[in-house]
Design a protein around this motif. Sequence first.
Motif, PDB file in Angstrom:
ATOM      1  N   VAL A 123       0.863  -1.173   0.000  1.00  0.00           N
ATOM      2  CA  VAL A 123       0.000   0.000   0.000  1.00  0.00           C
ATOM      3  C   VAL A 123       0.902   1.226   0.000  1.00  0.00           C
ATOM      4  O   VAL A 123       1.718   1.414   0.898  1.00  0.00           O
ATOM      5  CB  VAL A 123      -0.926   0.006   1.234  1.00  0.00           C
ATOM      6  CG1 VAL A 123      -1.777   1.254   1.244  1.00  0.00           C
ATOM      7  CG2 VAL A 123      -1.783  -1.236   1.246  1.00  0.00           C
ATOM      8  N   ASP A 124       0.782   2.029  -1.031  1.00  0.00           N
ATOM      9  CA  ASP A 124       1.598   3.229  -1.142  1.00  0.00           C
ATOM     10  C   ASP A 124       0.698   4.433  -0.890  1.00  0.00           C
ATOM     11  O   ASP A 124      -0.438   4.486  -1.358  1.00  0.00           O
ATOM     12  CB  ASP A 124       2.215   3.311  -2.537  1.00  0.00           C
ATOM     13  CG  ASP A 124       3.279   4.368  -2.622  1.00  0.00           C
ATOM     14  OD1 ASP A 124       3.802   4.764  -1.566  1.00  0.00           O
ATOM     15  OD2 ASP A 124       3.580   4.805  -3.755  1.00  0.00           O
ATOM     16  N   GLY A 125       1.213   5.379  -0.149  1.00  0.00           N
ATOM     17  CA  GLY A 125       0.407   6.557   0.134  1.00  0.00           C
ATOM     18  C   GLY A 125       1.239   7.638   0.786  1.00  0.00           C
ATOM     19  O   GLY A 125       2.421   7.469   1.063  1.00  0.00           O
ATOM     20  N   GLU A 126       0.614   8.783   1.010  1.00  0.00           N
ATOM     21  CA  GLU A 126       1.271   9.888   1.689  1.00  0.00           C
ATOM     22  C   GLU A 126       0.757   9.938   3.115  1.00  0.00           C
ATOM     23  O   GLU A 126      -0.444   9.784   3.362  1.00  0.00           O
ATOM     24  CB  GLU A 126       0.968  11.199   0.974  1.00  0.00           C
ATOM     25  CG  GLU A 126       1.539  11.263  -0.426  1.00  0.00           C
ATOM     26  CD  GLU A 126       1.226  12.577  -1.111  1.00  0.00           C
ATOM     27  OE1 GLU A 126       0.761  13.520  -0.423  1.00  0.00           O
ATOM     28  OE2 GLU A 126       1.451  12.659  -2.322  1.00  0.00           O
ATOM     29  N   TYR A 127       1.682  10.156   4.015  1.00  0.00           N
ATOM     30  CA  TYR A 127       1.330  10.143   5.423  1.00  0.00           C
ATOM     31  C   TYR A 127       1.778  11.446   6.072  1.00  0.00           C
ATOM     32  O   TYR A 127       2.745  12.068   5.636  1.00  0.00           O
ATOM     33  CB  TYR A 127       2.012   8.969   6.143  1.00  0.00           C
ATOM     34  CG  TYR A 127       1.658   7.629   5.558  1.00  0.00           C
ATOM     35  CD1 TYR A 127       0.499   6.987   5.925  1.00  0.00           C
ATOM     36  CD2 TYR A 127       2.490   7.013   4.621  1.00  0.00           C
ATOM     37  CE1 TYR A 127       0.160   5.759   5.396  1.00  0.00           C
ATOM     38  CE2 TYR A 127       2.172   5.796   4.081  1.00  0.00           C
ATOM     39  CZ  TYR A 127       1.008   5.170   4.471  1.00  0.00           C
ATOM     40  OH  TYR A 127       0.687   3.963   3.939  1.00  0.00           O
ATOM     41  N   ARG A 128       1.098  11.854   7.110  1.00  0.00           N
ATOM     42  CA  ARG A 128       1.562  12.973   7.917  1.00  0.00           C
ATOM     43  C   ARG A 128       1.293  12.613   9.368  1.00  0.00           C
ATOM     44  O   ARG A 128       0.347  11.898   9.696  1.00  0.00           O
ATOM     45  CB  ARG A 128       0.878  14.282   7.528  1.00  0.00           C
ATOM     46  CG  ARG A 128      -0.548  14.389   7.908  1.00  0.00           C
ATOM     47  CD  ARG A 128      -1.131  15.694   7.399  1.00  0.00           C
ATOM     48  NE  ARG A 128      -2.572  15.564   7.481  1.00  0.00           N
ATOM     49  CZ  ARG A 128      -3.335  16.348   8.196  1.00  0.00           C
ATOM     50  NH1 ARG A 128      -2.811  17.373   8.831  1.00  0.00           N
ATOM     51  NH2 ARG A 128      -4.618  16.162   8.248  1.00  0.00           N
TER      52      ARG A 128
END
Length: 93
Positions: free
Chosen positions: A77-82
């Motif tokens: 699972v690829d994504g942007e995180y903060r």
Amino acid sequence: MLRNVKTRLTLGLAALFAPRKPRHTLLRVAFGLLGVALLLVLLVIGVFVGAAMLIGGLLLRLLGQRGKPVATRKRVVDGEYRVVPKTNQPLLR
């Protein structure tokens, strides 16, 4: 009169489908052993069929993965995180 006919008919049908044990002792024992043997045969067949299904499923799964790159086998699972700060703490900028 009608009740008597209905009772006789019901008893006749019940007797028609009721299992009867033979009177001879050796014949009773033979039928009992035959029933136990049939039960054991069905149990063994069921175990072998179940084992064959499990082995077949494992083989299909292994053969389906053969030749695929390792990255496509795993679920990535690829994504942007903060990072969300904890409550009662100031935001860092």
